[in-house]
Design a protein around this motif. Structure first.
Motif, PDB file in Angstrom:
ATOM      1  N   ASP A  34       0.812  -1.169   0.118  1.00  0.00           N
ATOM      2  CA  ASP A  34       0.146   0.064  -0.019  1.00  0.00           C
ATOM      3  C   ASP A  34       0.814   1.115  -0.043  1.00  0.00           C
ATOM      4  OD1 ASP A  34      -2.217  -1.692   0.017  1.00  0.00           O
ATOM      5  OD2 ASP A  34      -3.109  -0.871   1.889  1.00  0.00           O
ATOM      6  N   ILE A  35       0.536   2.173  -0.749  1.00  0.00           N
ATOM      7  CA  ILE A  35       1.182   3.606  -0.635  1.00  0.00           C
ATOM      8  C   ILE A  35       0.074   4.797  -0.976  1.00  0.00           C
ATOM      9  CG2 ILE A  35       3.001   2.672  -2.085  1.00  0.00           C
ATOM     10  CD1 ILE A  35       2.136   3.966  -4.456  1.00  0.00           C
ATOM     11  N   GLN A  36       0.553   5.770  -0.573  1.00  0.00           N
ATOM     12  CA  GLN A  36      -0.300   6.783  -0.550  1.00  0.00           C
ATOM     13  C   GLN A  36       0.139   7.913  -1.657  1.00  0.00           C
ATOM     14  OE1 GLN A  36      -3.192   7.436   1.357  1.00  0.00           O
ATOM     15  NE2 GLN A  36      -2.788   5.890   2.617  1.00  0.00           N
ATOM     16  N   VAL A  37      -0.779   8.211  -2.660  1.00  0.00           N
ATOM     17  CA  VAL A  37      -0.288   8.980  -3.794  1.00  0.00           C
ATOM     18  C   VAL A  37      -1.135  10.318  -3.758  1.00  0.00           C
ATOM     19  CG1 VAL A  37       0.169   7.148  -4.991  1.00  0.00           C
ATOM     20  CG2 VAL A  37      -1.994   8.234  -5.420  1.00  0.00           C
ATOM     21  N   ASP A  38      -0.696  11.412  -4.116  1.00  0.00           N
ATOM     22  CA  ASP A  38      -1.464  12.690  -4.202  1.00  0.00           C
ATOM     23  C   ASP A  38      -2.532  12.664  -5.151  1.00  0.00           C
ATOM     24  OD1 ASP A  38      -1.602  15.675  -5.591  1.00  0.00           O
ATOM     25  OD2 ASP A  38      -0.922  15.889  -3.356  1.00  0.00           O
ATOM     26  N   GLU A  39      -3.520  13.337  -4.830  1.00  0.00           N
ATOM     27  CA  GLU A  39      -4.787  13.294  -5.449  1.00  0.00           C
ATOM     28  C   GLU A  39      -4.456  13.896  -7.061  1.00  0.00           C
ATOM     29  OE1 GLU A  39      -7.699  16.049  -3.666  1.00  0.00           O
ATOM     30  OE2 GLU A  39      -6.285  17.438  -3.400  1.00  0.00           O
ATOM     31  N   SER A  40      -3.582  14.448  -7.388  1.00  0.00           N
ATOM     32  CA  SER A  40      -3.363  14.944  -8.275  1.00  0.00           C
ATOM     33  C   SER A  40      -2.747  13.834  -9.756  1.00  0.00           C
ATOM     34  CB  SER A  40      -2.269  16.146  -8.832  1.00  0.00           C
ATOM     35  OG  SER A  40      -0.989  15.673  -7.975  1.00  0.00           O
ATOM     36  N   ASP A  41      -2.498  12.647  -8.845  1.00  0.00           N
ATOM     37  CA  ASP A  41      -1.696  11.626  -9.789  1.00  0.00           C
ATOM     38  C   ASP A  41      -2.866  10.576  -9.758  1.00  0.00           C
ATOM     39  OD1 ASP A  41       0.717  12.660 -10.022  1.00  0.00           O
ATOM     40  OD2 ASP A  41       1.330  12.031  -8.110  1.00  0.00           O
ATOM     41  N   ILE A  42      -4.064  10.748  -9.579  1.00  0.00           N
ATOM     42  CA  ILE A  42      -5.207   9.487  -9.468  1.00  0.00           C
ATOM     43  C   ILE A  42      -5.398   9.204 -10.903  1.00  0.00           C
ATOM     44  CG2 ILE A  42      -7.549   9.271  -9.270  1.00  0.00           C
ATOM     45  CD1 ILE A  42      -7.748  10.888  -6.772  1.00  0.00           C
ATOM     46  N   ILE A  45      -5.935  -2.261  -6.541  1.00  0.00           N
ATOM     47  CA  ILE A  45      -6.868  -1.455  -6.149  1.00  0.00           C
ATOM     48  C   ILE A  45      -6.610   0.025  -6.099  1.00  0.00           C
ATOM     49  CG2 ILE A  45      -8.870  -0.850  -4.570  1.00  0.00           C
ATOM     50  CD1 ILE A  45      -8.314  -3.688  -3.444  1.00  0.00           C
ATOM     51  N   VAL A  46      -7.399   0.971  -6.849  1.00  0.00           N
ATOM     52  CA  VAL A  46      -7.233   2.431  -6.382  1.00  0.00           C
ATOM     53  C   VAL A  46      -8.295   2.571  -5.481  1.00  0.00           C
ATOM     54  CG1 VAL A  46      -7.098   4.590  -7.097  1.00  0.00           C
ATOM     55  CG2 VAL A  46      -5.995   3.016  -8.465  1.00  0.00           C
ATOM     56  N   ASP A  47      -8.157   3.115  -4.452  1.00  0.00           N
ATOM     57  CA  ASP A  47      -9.172   3.266  -3.146  1.00  0.00           C
ATOM     58  C   ASP A  47     -10.529   4.474  -3.909  1.00  0.00           C
ATOM     59  OD1 ASP A  47     -10.509   2.803  -0.797  1.00  0.00           O
ATOM     60  OD2 ASP A  47      -8.898   3.924   0.400  1.00  0.00           O
ATOM     61  N   ARG A  48     -11.542   4.053  -3.004  1.00  0.00           N
ATOM     62  CA  ARG A  48     -12.651   4.842  -3.601  1.00  0.00           C
ATOM     63  C   ARG A  48     -12.814   6.106  -3.318  1.00  0.00           C
ATOM     64  NH1 ARG A  48     -16.138   6.062   0.391  1.00  0.00           N
ATOM     65  NH2 ARG A  48     -15.612   5.588   2.508  1.00  0.00           N
ATOM     66  N   ALA A  49     -11.945   6.763  -2.301  1.00  0.00           N
ATOM     67  CA  ALA A  49     -12.054   8.264  -1.944  1.00  0.00           C
ATOM     68  C   ALA A  49     -10.843   8.813  -1.545  1.00  0.00           C
ATOM     69  CB  ALA A  49     -13.231   8.339  -0.531  1.00  0.00           C
ATOM     70  N   VAL A  50     -10.778   9.895  -1.601  1.00  0.00           N
ATOM     71  CA  VAL A  50      -9.432  10.615  -1.142  1.00  0.00           C
ATOM     72  C   VAL A  50      -9.651  11.010   0.134  1.00  0.00           C
ATOM     73  CG1 VAL A  50      -8.061  13.018  -1.689  1.00  0.00           C
ATOM     74  CG2 VAL A  50      -9.090  11.642  -3.715  1.00  0.00           C
ATOM     75  N   THR A  99      -4.637  12.870  -0.127  1.00  0.00           N
ATOM     76  CA  THR A  99      -3.986  11.552  -0.972  1.00  0.00           C
ATOM     77  C   THR A  99      -4.856  10.622  -0.883  1.00  0.00           C
ATOM     78  OG1 THR A  99      -3.205  10.705   1.298  1.00  0.00           O
ATOM     79  CG2 THR A  99      -1.837  12.276   0.064  1.00  0.00           C
ATOM     80  N   ILE A 100      -4.418   9.438  -1.799  1.00  0.00           N
ATOM     81  CA  ILE A 100      -5.528   8.285  -1.778  1.00  0.00           C
ATOM     82  C   ILE A 100      -4.773   7.077  -1.789  1.00  0.00           C
ATOM     83  CG2 ILE A 100      -5.273   8.227  -4.516  1.00  0.00           C
ATOM     84  CD1 ILE A 100      -8.250   7.640  -4.460  1.00  0.00           C
ATOM     85  N   ARG A 101      -5.238   5.970  -1.384  1.00  0.00           N
ATOM     86  CA  ARG A 101      -4.330   4.729  -1.097  1.00  0.00           C
ATOM     87  C   ARG A 101      -4.428   4.069  -2.426  1.00  0.00           C
ATOM     88  NH1 ARG A 101      -5.874   0.597   3.615  1.00  0.00           N
ATOM     89  NH2 ARG A 101      -7.857   0.652   2.361  1.00  0.00           N
ATOM     90  N   VAL A 102      -3.362   3.434  -2.818  1.00  0.00           N
ATOM     91  CA  VAL A 102      -3.238   2.843  -4.010  1.00  0.00           C
ATOM     92  C   VAL A 102      -2.618   1.601  -3.408  1.00  0.00           C
ATOM     93  CG1 VAL A 102      -2.382   2.036  -6.268  1.00  0.00           C
ATOM     94  CG2 VAL A 102      -3.114   4.251  -5.543  1.00  0.00           C
ATOM     95  N   ARG A 103      -3.210   0.045  -3.894  1.00  0.00           N
ATOM     96  CA  ARG A 103      -2.591  -1.204  -3.570  1.00  0.00           C
ATOM     97  C   ARG A 103      -2.314  -1.855  -4.738  1.00  0.00           C
ATOM     98  NH1 ARG A 103      -6.172  -4.398   0.755  1.00  0.00           N
ATOM     99  NH2 ARG A 103      -5.161  -2.708   1.956  1.00  0.00           N
TER     100      ARG A 103
END
Length: 376
Positions: free
Chosen positions: A213-221, A257-262, A268-272
């Motif tokens: 799991d990582i946390q990415v900035d919302e601008s990179d969704i 998975i790209v999580d459902r919500a920021v 940030t949003i969680r990416v798995r």
């Protein structure tokens, strides 16, 4: 007239001295320090392939807590802590005596109700025949019919009771819900357990594949959604996991998975990202670094990272301009690629930056280029 002539030489001497002094001052003003020798490089645009780095934590794709469904004492533990288990494998047993007794009682009650139903059925059949012959009152037939329906409902209730106590009896044996690795047991033989406990008996984690799991900035969704939609190549190295200590994990990953919500607090949003784990080297909770390859189709402006100086969390470079004078410029940096770095803003293609000797120059200083190379 004579006095005037005698004064003239003195005046001439003073004028001469003043002239001489003034000349020395002018010479001092005109004498400038020699140019500082520096090395430089030219900013060039290239198609850049680099890796973005994200702090990452290993997590299970699936994880199930083992909770008791009935109360009682642990009478058996049928696994070794940390071992691999298979779905349906027996894990724990809870003392079943009270539940078996309740089950036997429920079975006996069902048999009684079935006997009552058989008797009520015979009475109803007999009274129906007599009623057809007008040998009994209509009320007698109605009463027998009502008793028959009540007996049927009693049988249904007894059967439901058997299912309930049968389920409780079944829950006295706990089985593995899936394939995975089981943790350290939180209870010992003889421990009293019950539903709703704060601490589960144990946890089973799916560990092949396993996820990071990582946390990415919302601008990179949008970028990560695009990566998720791409067909994965088993030999692709877009996602590389670095173990603690910098060792590179040999299997590549893919976005699961790209999580459902920021997260509104962090933006940030969680990416798995999932990874094969056949050797079980990756363990849940392990911290590392996820490197994601970023290959851009558009050329990026690159300079040697050596040319960059940092001041109060801001970045600057010295640019060599006309007359070999340097000007300090603030720049916005992108990702670092080995010994080079991407410049997003503040610099133009073709500008020459100082790479060696930055500590010796100041704004407006004149420099002498000892060598020049392109940022390749």
């Amino acid at each position: 007239m004579r006095s005037a002539l005698f004064k003239s030489p003195s005046i001439l001497v003073m004028v001469g001295l003043l002239t001489a002094c003034g000349g020395k001052k002018d010479d001092q003003k005109q004498a400038a320090p020699p140019p500082t020798a520096v090395s430089v490089a030219k900013a060039t645009k290239q198609t850049a392939t680099y890796y973005d780095n994200y702090p990452a934590t290993v997590t299970a794709l699936r994880e199930v807590e083992i909770q008791p469904q009935v109360s009682g004492n642990i009478t058996g533990i049928f696994f070794d802590d940390g071992q691999r288990v298979r779905r349906g494998q027996k894990l724990y047993s809870i003392d079943p005596q009270q539940y078996r007794a309740s089950y036997d009682q429920a079975v006996a009650n069902l048999n009684v109700q079935k006997a009552n139903l058989a008797r009520a059925q015979k009475d109803a059949d007999r009274y129906t025949t007599l009623a057809q012959q007008d040998a009994i009152a209509r009320q007698v037939l109605d009463n027998s019919t009502a008793e028959l329906e009540a007996a049927k409902r009693q049988v249904d209730a007894a059967q439901a009771g058997i299912r309930q106590v049968g389920t409780n009896l079944k829950y006295t044996t706990i089985f593995a819900p899936m394939d995975g690795t089981i943790g350290i047991s939180q209870v010992r033989l003889g421990a009293a357990v019950g539903p709703g406990g704060a601490v589960p008996l144990n946890v089973v984690s799916q560990d092949d594949p396993i996820s990071v799991d990582i946390q990415v900035d919302e601008s990179d969704i949008s970028r990560f959604l695009m990566l998720q939609s791409q067909k994965n190549n088993s030999r692709d190295s877009t996602f590389v996991f670095e173990l603690p200590g910098g060792e590179r994990y040999k299997y590549p990953g893919k976005i699961q998975i790209v999580d459902r919500a920021v997260d509104p607090q962090t933006g940030t949003i969680r990416v798995r990202v999932s990874f094969p784990n056949p050797e079980h080297r990756l363990r849940v909770g392990l911290n590392g670094n996820l490197r994601i390859r970023n290959s851009t189709n558009q050329p990026q402006l690159l300079i040697p990272y050596q040319a960059v100086t940092e001041q109060m969390s801001e970045y600057f470079v010295y640019v060599v301009g006309d007359s070999s004078k340097v000007t300090q410029k603030k720049v916005t940096l992108g990702s670092r690629i080995n010994e080079k770095v991407i410049v997003k803003d503040g610099l133009k293609e073709g500008e020459v930056v100082v790479t060696e000797g930055t500590q010796k120059v100041r704004e407006g200083a004149k420099v002498k280029v000892s060598n020049e190379r392109k940022s390749e």
